[in-house]
Write an enzyme that holds these catalytic residues in place. Sequence first.
Site, PDB file in Angstrom:
ATOM      1  CD  GLU A   8      -2.593   1.155   2.710  1.00 45.07           C
ATOM      2  OE1 GLU A   8      -3.474   2.014   2.868  1.00 45.07           O
ATOM      3  OE2 GLU A   8      -2.340   0.260   3.550  1.00 45.07           O
TER       4      GLU A   8
ATOM      5  CE  LYS B 236      -7.487   1.853   3.171  1.00 45.22           C
ATOM      6  NZ  LYS B 236      -6.317   2.089   4.060  1.00 45.22           N
TER       7      LYS B 236
ATOM      8  CB  CYS C 124      -4.934  -1.510   3.924  1.00 45.45           C
ATOM      9  SG  CYS C 124      -4.276  -1.728   5.610  1.00 45.45           S
TER      10      CYS C 124
END
Length: 271
Positions: A40, A108, A140
């Site tokens: 990430e 995200k 994540c």
Amino acid sequence: MNIELLQLAGRDGDTAYNLGRTLEAIANCSADTDLLVFPETHLMGFVGGEQLANVAEPLDGPTLQAVQRAVRQRGVSVVIGLVESAAGVYHNTSVLITPDGIALQYRKTHLWPSERSDITPGDRLVTTLWKGVRVGLLICYDIELPETARALAQLGAELIIVTNGNMDPYGPVHRTAIMARAQENQLFTVMVNRVGQGDDGLVFAGGSAVITPLGQVLYEAGREEARHKVSLDFAQIRAARSDYHYLNDRRLWLQGEVAEHPDGRRELLIG
């Protein structure tokens, strides 16, 4: 499909260092590698506040341009994360870059609490058709919410790639989550995490993993830097779904507008 997992220790705010390691990894990949996956926001690390304006870049910025040149020269593809600057806001973004350019961009959608003051969440879950396989991206914390992977599966995903920046003490949470997301959707999941210590004292948990459509661990890294190649046999998806097929058997469908694009992208808009 041959995938190399690059579990690396990055430097927060040091784009030059992180880019250098990225280019080195691309140059030294195996001749039969199809895809390299990095953690990430690997290119910039984790940054916030006033530092964002100095570090974040648009998708056509110099850092991704350098990655694209390396990808074209080596004839491989990569999934890598960055801090994206776009229209006056910042996104935690991962991209699939092929020799032809950016094939998929994902911002995200589910932010960790410490991100929410700086980062703007994305408004869609995305997939694309690449090398005959429908691929989706998550980042994540996304994987802790089952609806994200289910939405990608609803879009036809056969492989979900997770760029990860998970830290202690939450390593076991993501190990459980990545296995569950693979099993409940009967597809492959690939998760690549960061290791080492960040500038803010966070210790990253490693544990990068590849999970089969039956929820079984094909590969799992430890807590140190690691580079590992796995080969995925997508016939395992058909085998996993031969006796029962969760997506076909469910009675609840996730809501949202589906957008189809001529280049193979398929998206679920979530607002």
